[in-house]
Design a protein around this motif. Structure first.
Motif, mmCIF file in Angstrom:
data_model
loop_
_atom_site.group_PDB
_atom_site.id
_atom_site.type_symbol
_atom_site.label_atom_id
_atom_site.label_comp_id
_atom_site.label_asym_id
_atom_site.label_seq_id
_atom_site.Cartn_x
_atom_site.Cartn_y
_atom_site.Cartn_z
ATOM 1 N N LEU A 1 -7.911 1.645 11.521
ATOM 2 C CA LEU A 1 -7.595 0.981 10.260
ATOM 3 C C LEU A 1 -6.100 1.052 9.978
ATOM 4 O O LEU A 1 -5.430 1.997 10.404
ATOM 5 C CB LEU A 1 -8.400 1.589 9.117
ATOM 6 N N PRO A 2 -5.568 0.054 9.272
ATOM 7 C CA PRO A 2 -4.116 0.021 9.023
ATOM 8 C C PRO A 2 -3.662 1.191 8.165
ATOM 9 O O PRO A 2 -4.358 1.621 7.247
ATOM 10 C CB PRO A 2 -3.921 -1.313 8.292
ATOM 11 N N ALA A 3 -2.483 1.688 8.471
ATOM 12 C CA ALA A 3 -1.927 2.801 7.698
ATOM 13 C C ALA A 3 -1.394 2.293 6.365
ATOM 14 O O ALA A 3 -0.876 1.178 6.274
ATOM 15 C CB ALA A 3 -0.795 3.456 8.486
ATOM 16 N N SER B 1 2.509 4.367 2.202
ATOM 17 C CA SER B 1 2.941 5.753 2.018
ATOM 18 C C SER B 1 1.726 6.622 1.772
ATOM 19 O O SER B 1 0.652 6.136 1.409
ATOM 20 C CB SER B 1 3.910 5.865 0.832
ATOM 21 N N GLY B 2 1.884 7.921 1.959
ATOM 22 C CA GLY B 2 0.802 8.863 1.694
ATOM 23 C C GLY B 2 -0.156 9.000 2.855
ATOM 24 O O GLY B 2 -0.043 8.330 3.893
ATOM 25 N N ASN B 3 -1.116 9.903 2.666
ATOM 26 C CA ASN B 3 -2.114 10.167 3.698
ATOM 27 C C ASN B 3 -3.258 9.163 3.629
ATOM 28 O O ASN B 3 -3.467 8.497 2.617
ATOM 29 C CB ASN B 3 -2.670 11.580 3.530
ATOM 30 N N ALA B 4 -4.004 9.075 4.710
ATOM 31 C CA ALA B 4 -5.163 8.187 4.771
ATOM 32 C C ALA B 4 -6.290 8.896 5.503
ATOM 33 O O ALA B 4 -6.051 9.598 6.488
ATOM 34 C CB ALA B 4 -4.813 6.891 5.483
ATOM 35 N N THR B 5 -7.514 8.731 5.021
ATOM 36 C CA THR B 5 -8.679 9.343 5.662
ATOM 37 C C THR B 5 -9.863 8.389 5.663
ATOM 38 O O THR B 5 -10.137 7.715 4.668
ATOM 39 C CB THR B 5 -9.103 10.645 4.951
ATOM 40 N N TYR C 1 -12.748 4.193 3.138
ATOM 41 C CA TYR C 1 -11.357 4.463 3.495
ATOM 42 C C TYR C 1 -10.589 4.915 2.254
ATOM 43 O O TYR C 1 -10.620 4.245 1.220
ATOM 44 C CB TYR C 1 -10.724 3.196 4.066
ATOM 45 N N ASN C 2 -9.917 6.058 2.358
ATOM 46 C CA ASN C 2 -9.030 6.565 1.307
ATOM 47 C C ASN C 2 -7.598 6.363 1.767
ATOM 48 O O ASN C 2 -7.123 7.058 2.673
ATOM 49 C CB ASN C 2 -9.294 8.056 1.057
ATOM 50 N N ALA C 3 -6.907 5.385 1.156
ATOM 51 C CA ALA C 3 -5.568 5.045 1.641
ATOM 52 C C ALA C 3 -4.776 4.299 0.575
ATOM 53 O O ALA C 3 -4.266 3.206 0.812
ATOM 54 C CB ALA C 3 -5.667 4.204 2.911
ATOM 55 N N GLY C 4 -4.666 4.884 -0.608
ATOM 56 C CA GLY C 4 -3.881 4.256 -1.658
ATOM 57 C C GLY C 4 -4.415 2.889 -2.029
ATOM 58 O O GLY C 4 -5.600 2.724 -2.330
#
Length: 306
Positions: A78-80, A83-87, A103-106
């Motif tokens: 999955l795309p980053a 900024s910040g972390n992704a899980t 997906y947790n990614a802002g």
């Protein structure tokens, strides 16, 4: 010592343990070891008709397929976020082979779809959710259910339209207000017999919430208590018997329909902070994320005897 380990020890000493033939799980074996240095730590699992397991590598942002003999293929990354972390967290498979993941990614947070060809696209944004975790699919009613572990809530999402709404709330789903909290309330989730079942990691409980005729959530019922660090879970057979991963307890519990439970796998069998579990026929699949041990994230298979 686990039942499997005791049985092996007794056999090597020439003793025939009385429970050996009736132990709930046996022949535990690790079929795949993942590379923790590249963040390949499995968080959740769903199964393919072939017997392969699809898992989310939470910190690597990857969806991978693992065959029963341990061969691992990355299906999608999955795309980053900017900024910040992704899980990555929960994963389910639809009948047509489409995979859905949390997906947790802002700004990219929510439910994503991964096509059989590996293309990933966002289905639903969940900007109000804090940490989307467990994911369940009710294919009959074209509905996805998502747990938000930090808020202690359950969301309802249409995979067709992307519409999302808060479905269930309440103290039973929230983190503990007394003592030390893990920060994870509602976690694992499954649809079973016209109800949504949810684990609460912080409180060590397994809950069920009836799905009303109009699709609304009924009252929460506690099905089991004292299941330390319960994470994801699955049902065995057609009844209410459950196998549950106990993350930082390094064990798997068999939860009976009356709420009593027993340990059926431990670290001695190869578990390393088990996160999720799935069942196909007489085989249990257990994914270990090694979040606390930081050693040997793996996929373990065990035979279900009863």
């Amino acid at each position: 010592m686990s039942a499997v380990a005791v049985a092996v020890l007794a056999t090597t000493q020439g003793i025939a343990p009385a429970f050996a033939a009736t132990a709930p799980l046996s022949h535990a074996r690790e079929v795949a070891h993942f590379d923790i240095s590249t963040k390949q730590q499995p968080e959740n699992i769903t199964l393919e008709p072939s017997g392969a397991a699809d898992v989310t590598f939470t910190k690597a942002r990857q969806v991978a397929r693992v065959t029963p003999d341990g061969h691992t293929t990355i299906l999608a990354t999955l795309p980053a976020p900017a900024s910040g972390n992704a899980t990555l967290s929960g994963i389910v498979r639809a009948a047509d082979g489409t995979l859905y993941v949390n997906y947790n990614a802002g700004s990219l947070s929510g439910v994503w779809r991964v096509s059989p060809g590996g293309t990933a696209e966002q289905v639903a944004a969940l900007p109000e959710a804090k940490v989307v975790n467990g994911l369940a699919l009710d294919e009959r009613h074209h509905t996805l259910y998502v747990t938000d572990s930090t808020s202690g809530t359950v969301w309802k999402v249409s995979p067709r339209t992307g519409d999302a709404s808060l479905w269930a709330t309440g103290e039973a789903l929230q983190t503990s207000t007394s003592g030390r909290s893990s920060g994870f309330g509602a976690n694992g989730i499954k649809v079973h017999d016209d109800a949504v079942w949810v684990s609460n990691t912080d409180k060590g409980t397994l809950l069920s919430i009836p799905i009303g005729a109009d699709g609304t959530a009924g009252s929460v019922t506690t099905r089991a208590e004292g299941v330390t660090s319960i994470d994801d879970f699955t049902f065995v057979g057609q009844g209410d018997t459950v196998l549950a991963a106990q993350n930082f307890a390094n064990s798997v519990a068999l939860i009976h329909p009356d709420g009593t439970h027993e340990t059926v796998l431990t670290a001695e069998d190869g578990l390393s902070n088990p996160t999720s579990i799935a069942v196909r026929g007489k085989t249990a699949y257990v994914a270990s994320g090694a979040y606390f041990t930081q050693d040997d994230p793996n996929l373990l298979l065990a035979h279900i005897n009863n």
